[in-house]
Design a protein around this motif. Structure first.
Motif, PDB file in Angstrom:
ATOM      1  N   VAL A   1       0.416   5.171  -1.479  1.00  0.00           N
ATOM      2  CA  VAL A   1      -0.875   4.815  -0.871  1.00  0.00           C
ATOM      3  C   VAL A   1      -0.890   3.382  -0.344  1.00  0.00           C
ATOM      4  O   VAL A   1      -1.184   3.153   0.838  1.00  0.00           O
ATOM      5  CB  VAL A   1      -2.033   5.049  -1.865  1.00  0.00           C
ATOM      6  CG1 VAL A   1      -3.336   4.554  -1.286  1.00  0.00           C
ATOM      7  CG2 VAL A   1      -2.120   6.535  -2.216  1.00  0.00           C
ATOM      8  N   PRO A   2      -0.590   2.365  -1.164  1.00  0.00           N
ATOM      9  CA  PRO A   2      -0.607   0.994  -0.621  1.00  0.00           C
ATOM     10  C   PRO A   2       0.489   0.741   0.406  1.00  0.00           C
ATOM     11  O   PRO A   2       0.381  -0.190   1.205  1.00  0.00           O
ATOM     12  CB  PRO A   2      -0.414   0.110  -1.864  1.00  0.00           C
ATOM     13  CG  PRO A   2       0.190   0.999  -2.890  1.00  0.00           C
ATOM     14  CD  PRO A   2      -0.325   2.370  -2.620  1.00  0.00           C
ATOM     15  N   MET A   3       1.562   1.543   0.398  1.00  0.00           N
ATOM     16  CA  MET A   3       2.594   1.392   1.428  1.00  0.00           C
ATOM     17  C   MET A   3       2.044   1.766   2.800  1.00  0.00           C
ATOM     18  O   MET A   3       2.327   1.120   3.805  1.00  0.00           O
ATOM     19  CB  MET A   3       3.808   2.264   1.103  1.00  0.00           C
ATOM     20  CG  MET A   3       4.780   1.683   0.108  1.00  0.00           C
ATOM     21  SD  MET A   3       6.234   2.730  -0.076  1.00  0.00           S
ATOM     22  CE  MET A   3       7.099   1.885  -1.409  1.00  0.00           C
ATOM     23  N   GLN A   4       1.243   2.836   2.837  1.00  0.00           N
ATOM     24  CA  GLN A   4       0.749   3.363   4.114  1.00  0.00           C
ATOM     25  C   GLN A   4      -0.543   2.709   4.557  1.00  0.00           C
ATOM     26  O   GLN A   4      -0.787   2.543   5.758  1.00  0.00           O
ATOM     27  CB  GLN A   4       0.550   4.874   3.998  1.00  0.00           C
ATOM     28  CG  GLN A   4       1.836   5.633   3.697  1.00  0.00           C
ATOM     29  CD  GLN A   4       1.586   7.093   3.365  1.00  0.00           C
ATOM     30  OE1 GLN A   4       0.437   7.508   3.245  1.00  0.00           O
ATOM     31  NE2 GLN A   4       2.638   7.870   3.209  1.00  0.00           N
ATOM     32  N   GLU A   5      -1.383   2.346   3.591  1.00  0.00           N
ATOM     33  CA  GLU A   5      -2.702   1.789   3.910  1.00  0.00           C
ATOM     34  C   GLU A   5      -2.678   0.272   3.720  1.00  0.00           C
ATOM     35  O   GLU A   5      -2.824  -0.239   2.621  1.00  0.00           O
ATOM     36  CB  GLU A   5      -3.776   2.414   3.015  1.00  0.00           C
ATOM     37  CG  GLU A   5      -3.895   3.924   3.148  1.00  0.00           C
ATOM     38  CD  GLU A   5      -4.454   4.328   4.503  1.00  0.00           C
ATOM     39  OE1 GLU A   5      -5.094   3.477   5.168  1.00  0.00           O
ATOM     40  OE2 GLU A   5      -4.239   5.489   4.900  1.00  0.00           O
TER      41      GLU A   5
ATOM     42  N   ALA B   1      -4.214  -3.743  -5.825  1.00  0.00           N
ATOM     43  CA  ALA B   1      -4.862  -2.483  -6.190  1.00  0.00           C
ATOM     44  C   ALA B   1      -3.835  -1.369  -6.372  1.00  0.00           C
ATOM     45  O   ALA B   1      -4.093  -0.394  -7.085  1.00  0.00           O
ATOM     46  CB  ALA B   1      -5.878  -2.100  -5.115  1.00  0.00           C
ATOM     47  N   GLY B   2      -2.697  -1.498  -5.722  1.00  0.00           N
ATOM     48  CA  GLY B   2      -1.632  -0.517  -5.918  1.00  0.00           C
ATOM     49  C   GLY B   2      -0.746  -0.850  -7.095  1.00  0.00           C
ATOM     50  O   GLY B   2      -0.198   0.044  -7.744  1.00  0.00           O
TER      51      GLY B   2
ATOM     52  N   LEU C   1       1.402  -0.471 -13.136  1.00  0.00           N
ATOM     53  CA  LEU C   1       1.634  -1.173 -14.404  1.00  0.00           C
ATOM     54  C   LEU C   1       0.921  -0.479 -15.563  1.00  0.00           C
ATOM     55  O   LEU C   1       1.429  -0.456 -16.688  1.00  0.00           O
ATOM     56  CB  LEU C   1       1.172  -2.624 -14.288  1.00  0.00           C
ATOM     57  CG  LEU C   1       1.941  -3.485 -13.268  1.00  0.00           C
ATOM     58  CD1 LEU C   1       1.348  -4.889 -13.196  1.00  0.00           C
ATOM     59  CD2 LEU C   1       3.422  -3.542 -13.637  1.00  0.00           C
ATOM     60  N   VAL C   2      -0.241   0.100 -15.290  1.00  0.00           N
ATOM     61  CA  VAL C   2      -0.957   0.852 -16.329  1.00  0.00           C
ATOM     62  C   VAL C   2      -0.148   2.086 -16.737  1.00  0.00           C
ATOM     63  O   VAL C   2       0.006   2.390 -17.934  1.00  0.00           O
ATOM     64  CB  VAL C   2      -2.361   1.268 -15.842  1.00  0.00           C
ATOM     65  CG1 VAL C   2      -3.003   2.240 -16.825  1.00  0.00           C
ATOM     66  CG2 VAL C   2      -3.248   0.038 -15.678  1.00  0.00           C
TER      67      VAL C   2
END
Length: 226
Positions: A47-51, A58-59, A64-65
């Motif tokens: 998701v953070p790679m594309q958006e 946020a990604g 890490l969680v």
């Protein structure tokens, strides 16, 4: 474009680090819990790679969680048999004393074709020679033949076998592995002597290994086809 490239490199590096922290199990046969974690990590990173509008942090936080949960559950599974049974399952016997346990095969949804395929992969084609076939928690099937069908060991054949010695890499891809020479009790002069005996330079060696007893394995570097 540059921002997307940088974000991808960062997330890729972090995923590699996370998989390394999770251990080597993720690189081989995976338990159900480990498979879920691996799938989650792939989706969370995508998701953070594309958006690019989504903050990188946020990604990273969900990744890490998930890593923290995996490490905590791994400790729990290690110390608790009940947690191990719940999260990883337990081995299931599919064949016992040469008899197919059809109830267990139905429960695990392993059909006869799949079972015989697994047996063929392990070199077993005659079902009458199989004493036990066990579906492991990783999804692999372990096979145990009747003792009379097992290959004879050196002890059974009355042969005196020497202890197995692991080969040590001396040269890999044209580079000398200096840190391994003390394991053999050798020095660089010994390596140069071997290179002279093969009439080659170090950069021409693809792989050179040596056992502590002196047995060598040599493979020359092949030229790239024109």
């Amino acid at each position: 474009m540059l921002i997307s490239f940088i974000r991808t490199v960062i997330l890729y590096s972090i995923l590699i680090l996370v998989i390394r922290l999770m251990g080597k199990r993720q690189l081989g046969e995976m338990e159900p819990m480990e498979f879920v974690v691996t799938m989650l990590l792939a989706n969370l990173a995508a998701v953070p790679m594309q958006e690019t509008g989504i903050p990188l942090l946020a990604g990273l936080i969900p990744i890490l969680v998930v890593l923290s949960m995996e490490l905590l559950l791994s400790v729990l599974v290690y110390h608790s048999v009940h947690a191990r049974r719940l999260l990883c399952g337990k081995p299931v016997i599919l064949m016992e004393n040469g008899r197919l346990i059809q109830e267990n095969m139905k429960k695990t949804r392993v059909n006869p074709d799949e079972l015989t395929e697994f047996l063929r992969i392990q070199g077993v084609t005659d079902l009458t020679t199989v004493q036990y076939a066990i579906l492991e928690t990783s999804g692999a099937i372990s096979t145990f033949l009747y003792p009379k069908y097992e290959p004879a060991s050196a002890k059974d054949a009355g042969v005196q076998a020497s202890a197995r010695k692991l080969p040590v890499t001396v040269i890999a891809s044209g580079r000398l592995q200096k840190q391994n020479l003390p394991l053999l009790g050798k020095d660089e002069a010994w390596v140069q002597g071997i290179l002279q005996s093969y009439n080659c330079r170090m950069q021409d060696v693809y792989l050179l290994t040596s056992e502590p007893g002196g047995k060598l394995y040599f493979a020359a570097m092949q030229e790239d086809p024109a």
